[in-house]
Design an enzyme around this catalytic site. Structure first.
Site, PDB file in Angstrom:
ATOM      1  N   GLY A  54      17.196  34.470  32.874  1.00 28.37           N
ATOM      2  CA  GLY A  54      15.970  34.324  33.646  1.00 28.37           C
ATOM      3  C   GLY A  54      16.344  33.758  35.010  1.00 28.37           C
ATOM      4  N   ARG A  90      26.092  36.870  37.519  1.00 27.20           N
ATOM      5  CA  ARG A  90      24.960  37.803  37.435  1.00 27.20           C
ATOM      6  C   ARG A  90      24.579  38.189  38.868  1.00 27.20           C
ATOM      7  NH1 ARG A  90      21.175  37.339  32.886  1.00 27.20           N
ATOM      8  NH2 ARG A  90      20.761  39.482  33.473  1.00 27.20           N
ATOM      9  N   GLN A 203      14.505  40.658  24.873  1.00 26.28           N
ATOM     10  CA  GLN A 203      14.038  39.307  25.241  1.00 26.28           C
ATOM     11  C   GLN A 203      12.562  39.121  24.904  1.00 26.28           C
ATOM     12  OE1 GLN A 203      15.853  41.345  27.183  1.00 26.28           O
ATOM     13  NE2 GLN A 203      17.070  40.235  28.693  1.00 26.28           N
ATOM     14  N   ASP A 244      12.963  38.980  39.100  1.00 23.98           N
ATOM     15  CA  ASP A 244      14.269  38.363  39.335  1.00 23.98           C
ATOM     16  C   ASP A 244      14.582  38.297  40.821  1.00 23.98           C
ATOM     17  OD1 ASP A 244      14.342  39.951  36.616  1.00 23.98           O
ATOM     18  OD2 ASP A 244      15.603  38.170  36.445  1.00 23.98           O
TER      19      ASP A 244
HETATM   20  O1  MRU Z   1      18.390  39.674  32.102  1.00 22.83           O
HETATM   21  P1  MRU Z   1      17.483  38.492  32.034  1.00 22.83           P
HETATM   22  O2  MRU Z   1      17.001  38.165  30.658  1.00 22.83           O
HETATM   23  O3  MRU Z   1      18.053  37.325  32.765  1.00 22.83           O
HETATM   24  O4  MRU Z   1      16.232  39.014  32.840  1.00 22.83           O
HETATM   25  C1  MRU Z   1      15.392  38.236  33.507  1.00 22.83           C
HETATM   26  C2  MRU Z   1      14.093  38.229  32.859  1.00 22.83           C
HETATM   27  O5  MRU Z   1      13.897  37.563  31.884  1.00 22.83           O
HETATM   28  C3  MRU Z   1      13.010  39.000  33.399  1.00 22.83           C
HETATM   29  O6  MRU Z   1      13.389  40.002  34.215  1.00 22.83           O
HETATM   30  C4  MRU Z   1      11.953  38.100  33.970  1.00 22.83           C
HETATM   31  O7  MRU Z   1      10.799  38.840  34.055  1.00 22.83           O
HETATM   32  C5  MRU Z   1      12.254  37.509  35.310  1.00 22.83           C
HETATM   33  S1  MRU Z   1      12.900  35.898  35.259  1.00 22.83           S
HETATM   34  C6  MRU Z   1      11.474  34.875  35.146  1.00 22.83           C
END
Ligand code: MRU
Length: 379
Positions: A54, A90, A203, A244
């Site tokens: 996240g 990431r 998720q 993100d």
């Molecule tokens: O790959 P992740 O689990 O890190 O992805 C991010 C997310 O959980 C979502 O895209 C989310 O909507 C944005 S972060 C609050």
């Protein structure tokens, strides 16, 4: 937010005041396990293996990662190495890169012996700011939910469709897209959340459903592909997702599949809202094609992980051996498909003018993240 009635944050300092404790999200929903991180390597691994994930939480974790690194070695070389290592974990969420840029700039100016303490203070500040931002998003977003509830003496709960996990696990506390849900639920507004499972890492099914369950919010997990059908049947009042990275023009980069939900919402006249904390806005990017879209290990697509009947956690293969797989982790929802952005400063149309009206002091600043990156790597 709560787990079995007890309040937790997704990241905290350990009792000794220097190690960092996280919730290991790779074990959920089957096991709630807190893990202690003691080094830069621990922090970087936690991010890349998605024990923490996240965009806002990754930003906070990067801040603690730098702190742990500097506690061990506060030299310029160690700072540069730590920034490089964390940056590589990431690529898509912008919080990570903004935190590293800002902290590295600030810490470089301090004498080495003062750096670790300053880094920890900065990390704590980022965590507190994240909580305040999400709480404000919760208030603004819950008004929207309340308006739907009050319209026309309605009897059935407000139906909200969400994607991925933008709850407290994706932040330090409260969440972004789920903050309005939690605030509305606490205010006694009847709601029901459709939780898209969010392949490949699920998720939604694993984390969002688990969070909502512990907060007592009525919800139903659906296959990702069911969202359009529910919208056609009038069973969704609004879609609510996180992001993100949102560009200065209001294009929303979020978990893969968000774009398809937004298209279905548009076709069915369902409002599509995105909860955007200020730190997830990338003021330096106006062309969403510049956002690096993470491609993850194909095994996340080829296999599925879960708890077997004997209680053990197992992965099983879905795809024929030898079939190539691709694992794109994010997509872009163009601003034109977004009804409003919900920020900590209120709601705005998804677009340059809407964002600039809420953040006049930031909207004018165009500093390319890539430019800053290359500047940093030269130092
Ligand atoms: O790959 P992740 O689990 O890190 O992805 C991010 C997310 O959980 C979502 O895209 C989310 O909507 C944005 S972060 C609050």
């Amino acid at each position: 937010m709560k787990v079995d009635g007890q309040h937790y944050r997704s990241v905290t300092l350990a009792d000794d005041g220097w190690a960092v404790e996280i919730v290991d999200q790779t074990r959920l929903p089957h096991e709630f396990r807190r893990v202690r991180l003691e080094s830069l390597d621990d922090a970087a691994r936690a991010i890349s293996d998605m024990q923490v994930r996240g965009a806002p939480l990754i930003g906070a974790m990067a801040a603690y990662g730098l702190s742990l690194a500097l506690r061990h070695d506060p030299s310029d070389a160690a700072l540069k190495e730590a920034a490089k290592k964390l940056r590589a974990t990431r690529p898509t969420g912008v919080n990570l890169h903004k935190v590293i840029d800002a902290m590295a700039r600030q810490l470089r100016c301090l004498p080495a012996p003062e750096r670790a303490r300053a880094a920890y203070a900065c990390a704590a500040g980022i965590c507190e700011e994240d909580i305040a931002i999400n709480r404000a998003i919760g208030e603004h977003g819950s008004h929207l939910i309340e308006k739907i509830w009050e319209k026309g003496g309605r009897r059935k709960p407000v139906e909200i469709l969400t994607h991925c996990n933008a709850g407290w696990l994706a932040t330090v506390d409260w969440g972004t897209a789920l903050a309005p849900v939690y605030v509305a639920h606490a205010a006694g507004i009847p709601i029901h959340v459709w939780v898209g499972e969010t392949r490949p890492r699920n998720q939604g099914a694993a984390l969002t459903a688990w969070e909502l369950g512990h907060e007592g919010v009525p919800h139903t997990v659906i296959a990702d592909n069911a969202g359009g059908h529910l919208m056609q049947r009038g069973r969704v009042d609004l879609c609510l997702t996180g992001t993100d990275r949102t560009t200065a023009c209001g294009d929303v980069c979020n978990k893969i599949g968000t774009y398809l939900k937004a298209l279905a919402a548009h076709d069915n006249g369902v409002p599509f809202y995105v909860a955007v904390p200020g730190p997830s806005i990338d003021w330096s990017t106006t062309d969403s094609r510049e956002i690096p879209i993470e491609e993850r290990d194909g095994r996340e697509v080829a296999e599925i992980r879960g708890r077997a009947a004997d209680g053990s956690i197992q992965s099983v293969r879905l795809v024929p051996e030898g079939s190539p797989v691709a694992n794109f982790a994010f997509d872009i929802t163009p601003a034109r498909l977004v009804t409003r952005l919900i920020t900590e400063r209120g709601l705005c149309p998804a677009g340059r003018d809407g964002l600039a009206a809420l953040y006049p002091e930031l909207a004018g600043r165009v500093t390319s993240v890539r430019k800053v990156k290359s500047e940093n790597s030269e130092k």
